[in-house]
Design a protein around this motif. Structure first.
Motif, PDB file in Angstrom:
ATOM      1  N   LEU A   2       1.290  -1.503   0.060  1.00 41.45           N
ATOM      2  CA  LEU A   2      -0.061  -0.182   0.080  1.00 41.45           C
ATOM      3  C   LEU A   2       0.691   1.370   0.303  1.00 41.45           C
ATOM      4  O   LEU A   2       1.634   1.714   0.622  1.00 41.45           O
ATOM      5  CB  LEU A   2      -0.649   0.167   1.525  1.00 41.45           C
ATOM      6  CG  LEU A   2      -1.961   0.782   1.287  1.00 41.45           C
ATOM      7  CD1 LEU A   2      -3.408   0.727   0.240  1.00 41.45           C
ATOM      8  CD2 LEU A   2      -2.922   1.313   2.367  1.00 41.45           C
ATOM      9  N   PRO A   3       0.057   2.402  -0.638  1.00 45.88           N
ATOM     10  CA  PRO A   3       2.031   3.678  -0.957  1.00 45.88           C
ATOM     11  C   PRO A   3       1.861   4.275   0.304  1.00 45.88           C
ATOM     12  O   PRO A   3       2.387   4.806   0.408  1.00 45.88           O
ATOM     13  CB  PRO A   3       0.736   4.264  -1.743  1.00 45.88           C
ATOM     14  CG  PRO A   3      -0.121   3.231  -3.046  1.00 45.88           C
ATOM     15  CD  PRO A   3      -0.240   2.340  -2.188  1.00 45.88           C
ATOM     16  N   ALA A   4       0.727   3.925   1.482  1.00 46.40           N
ATOM     17  CA  ALA A   4       0.649   4.919   2.005  1.00 46.40           C
ATOM     18  C   ALA A   4       2.219   3.522   3.104  1.00 46.40           C
ATOM     19  O   ALA A   4       2.180   4.603   4.542  1.00 46.40           O
ATOM     20  CB  ALA A   4      -0.384   4.670   3.607  1.00 46.40           C
ATOM     21  N   ALA A   5       1.867   2.424   3.093  1.00 48.56           N
ATOM     22  CA  ALA A   5       3.053   2.299   4.221  1.00 48.56           C
ATOM     23  C   ALA A   5       4.901   2.623   4.010  1.00 48.56           C
ATOM     24  O   ALA A   5       5.216   2.863   4.546  1.00 48.56           O
ATOM     25  CB  ALA A   5       3.126   0.715   3.851  1.00 48.56           C
ATOM     26  N   GLY A   6       4.830   3.210   2.679  1.00 44.59           N
ATOM     27  CA  GLY A   6       6.332   3.788   2.287  1.00 44.59           C
ATOM     28  C   GLY A   6       5.699   5.433   2.574  1.00 44.59           C
ATOM     29  O   GLY A   6       7.221   5.846   3.358  1.00 44.59           O
ATOM     30  N   VAL A   7       5.450   6.108   2.794  1.00 45.01           N
ATOM     31  CA  VAL A   7       5.080   7.225   2.791  1.00 45.01           C
ATOM     32  C   VAL A   7       5.404   7.559   4.464  1.00 45.01           C
ATOM     33  O   VAL A   7       5.813   8.464   4.689  1.00 45.01           O
ATOM     34  CB  VAL A   7       3.886   7.955   2.432  1.00 45.01           C
ATOM     35  CG1 VAL A   7       3.379   9.537   3.048  1.00 45.01           C
ATOM     36  CG2 VAL A   7       3.702   7.983   0.759  1.00 45.01           C
ATOM     37  N   LEU A   8       4.293   6.306   5.116  1.00 45.16           N
ATOM     38  CA  LEU A   8       4.413   6.810   6.401  1.00 45.16           C
ATOM     39  C   LEU A   8       5.557   6.464   7.363  1.00 45.16           C
ATOM     40  O   LEU A   8       6.278   6.710   7.843  1.00 45.16           O
ATOM     41  CB  LEU A   8       3.096   6.085   7.656  1.00 45.16           C
ATOM     42  CG  LEU A   8       1.599   6.988   6.954  1.00 45.16           C
ATOM     43  CD1 LEU A   8       1.075   5.894   7.366  1.00 45.16           C
ATOM     44  CD2 LEU A   8       1.454   8.135   7.194  1.00 45.16           C
ATOM     45  N   SER A   9       6.263   5.546   6.697  1.00 42.80           N
ATOM     46  CA  SER A   9       7.567   5.006   6.827  1.00 42.80           C
ATOM     47  C   SER A   9       8.613   6.038   7.342  1.00 42.80           C
ATOM     48  O   SER A   9      10.046   6.258   7.778  1.00 42.80           O
ATOM     49  CB  SER A   9       7.926   3.632   6.504  1.00 42.80           C
ATOM     50  OG  SER A   9       7.410   2.981   6.576  1.00 42.80           O
ATOM     51  N   GLU A  10       8.507   6.588   5.986  1.00 45.11           N
ATOM     52  CA  GLU A  10       9.723   8.280   5.701  1.00 45.11           C
ATOM     53  C   GLU A  10       9.126   9.007   6.723  1.00 45.11           C
ATOM     54  O   GLU A  10      10.389   9.600   6.789  1.00 45.11           O
ATOM     55  CB  GLU A  10       9.617   8.861   4.008  1.00 45.11           C
ATOM     56  CG  GLU A  10       9.750   7.331   3.139  1.00 45.11           C
ATOM     57  CD  GLU A  10       9.660   8.097   1.898  1.00 45.11           C
ATOM     58  OE1 GLU A  10       8.698   8.989   2.177  1.00 45.11           O
ATOM     59  OE2 GLU A  10       9.874   7.494   0.849  1.00 45.11           O
ATOM     60  N   GLU A  11       8.463   9.151   6.803  1.00 45.52           N
ATOM     61  CA  GLU A  11       8.382   9.678   8.329  1.00 45.52           C
ATOM     62  C   GLU A  11       8.205   9.607   9.393  1.00 45.52           C
ATOM     63  O   GLU A  11       7.847  10.176  10.556  1.00 45.52           O
ATOM     64  CB  GLU A  11       6.716  10.259   8.184  1.00 45.52           C
ATOM     65  CG  GLU A  11       5.749  11.048   6.874  1.00 45.52           C
ATOM     66  CD  GLU A  11       5.064  11.561   7.011  1.00 45.52           C
ATOM     67  OE1 GLU A  11       4.246  11.229   7.670  1.00 45.52           O
ATOM     68  OE2 GLU A  11       3.474  11.670   5.775  1.00 45.52           O
ATOM     69  N   ASN A  12       8.905   8.285  10.021  1.00 42.29           N
ATOM     70  CA  ASN A  12       9.352   7.658  11.090  1.00 42.29           C
ATOM     71  C   ASN A  12       8.432   7.374  11.383  1.00 42.29           C
ATOM     72  O   ASN A  12       7.890   7.705  13.049  1.00 42.29           O
ATOM     73  CB  ASN A  12      10.227   8.880  11.489  1.00 42.29           C
ATOM     74  CG  ASN A  12      11.026   8.136  13.158  1.00 42.29           C
ATOM     75  OD1 ASN A  12      11.126   7.243  12.763  1.00 42.29           O
ATOM     76  ND2 ASN A  12      10.956   8.590  13.738  1.00 42.29           N
TER      77      ASN A  12
END
Length: 305
Positions: A9-19
């Motif tokens: 899911l795209p959210a997984a990468g975005v949220l991981s980058e936000e720590n």
């Protein structure tokens, strides 16, 4: 603890980058706990953007949360790839027999459309009625709040002459309820709607408790006596630039929108907007998950209802 979402899911990468601590499905399978199950009915056009915003809110909790994505129908979307919807979203028929700890129903850009003309209205009515016995607590956002007032209280649409858009001051009316635990006496929240939620109207025709209100924007937060339905008339999940993007969109469409109030510095749309509501947005979702969902839901979901 994290929220658990599909690995791709795209959210997984975005949220991981936000720590932000995100647990993928493959990792979660090795944990022996009972996570909360939350269903997200996403009615917004830009579904990926809304997914990220709401999962960001749900992640600010010590609880592990499993999120299932639900679409209202299989019509083609202009703003979300079909492959994304087919891969990550469920149809209602696929989840009808499930029980969930929490349900979130988003807003929709249908403020001027009569309910009778909403193409998926019958399905939405079915989902809201279904949630009364299959979900511990449901959170209605913006347009969904007005739809729920129609379904659950029989109230007709209350529409403003001019769209309410901007960031408004709200006062907390209830001091000790756990949903507003930690809230300041006054706080800011964004709105983007044609719907009208006047306090006197809500108090006269429903049994909802009004927890927060604004002189300009009306009722912001209202709750059913059993805490199983929570009405949020604004958009605490919005990013700093979401109102700006909507303003630009409406301007390009020739709608001549008013400048969002209390949003740009000096009311200048060329200025970069900043979020002034993020902390209370996170607090609202964290309190809902902890006190209205986790503290009230049965360990065995088959006992729900």
């Amino acid at each position: 603890m994290p929220i658990k979402i599909p690995d791709r899911l795209p959210a997984a990468g975005v949220l991981s980058e936000e720590n932000i601590f995100v647990m993928t499905e493959s990792r979660a399978t090795h944990q022996d706990i009972r996570p909360l199950r939350v269903l997200l009915l996403n009615l917004m056009p830009k579904k990926i953007e809304t997914e990220i915003q709401l999962m960001r809110m749900l992640s600010n909790s010590p609880l592990q949360v499993d999120v299932d994505l639900l679409r209202i129908d299989d019509r083609e979307s202009k703003n979300t790839p079909k492959a994304h919807l087919d891969t990550f979203y469920h149809d209602f028929a696929q989840v009808r027999d499930n029980r969930y700890d929490g349900l979130i129903i988003t807003g929709a850009p249908l403020g001027l459309v009569p309910f009778s003309e909403v193409v998926y209205w019958d399905t939405l009515v079915e989902i809201i009625e279904w949630s009364r016995t299959k979900v511990t607590s449901t959170l209605f956002l913006c347009w969904a709040a007005q739809a729920a007032l129609k379904v659950l209280y029989g109230l007709e649409k209350q529409t403003r002459d001019v769209k309410l858009s901007g960031v408004y001051d709200h006062r907390r009316l209830i001091e000790h309820d756990q949903l507003v635990r930690g809230f300041d006496d006054h706080f800011l929240a964004p709105h983007s709607r044609y719907a009208s939620f006047e306090g006197d109207f809500i108090r006269e025709f429903t049994d909802l408790r009004v927890f927060a209100e604004s002189d300009e924007a009306g009722v912001y937060l209202a709750v059913s006596p059993d805490c199983r339905q929570v009405y949020v008339t604004g958009h605490p999940e919005y990013d700093a630039d979401t109102l700006h993007n909507e303003f630009v969109r409406d301007s390009h469409a020739g709608l001549n929108p008013q400048i969002p109030k209390n949003y740009y510095r000096n009311d200048d749309p060329t200025q970069t907007p900043h979020s002034t509501w993020r902390s209370h947005g996170h607090l609202l979702f964290a309190n809902w998950l902890n006190y209205y969902v986790y503290q009230n839901t049965p360990y065995d979901l088959t006992a729900l209802g």
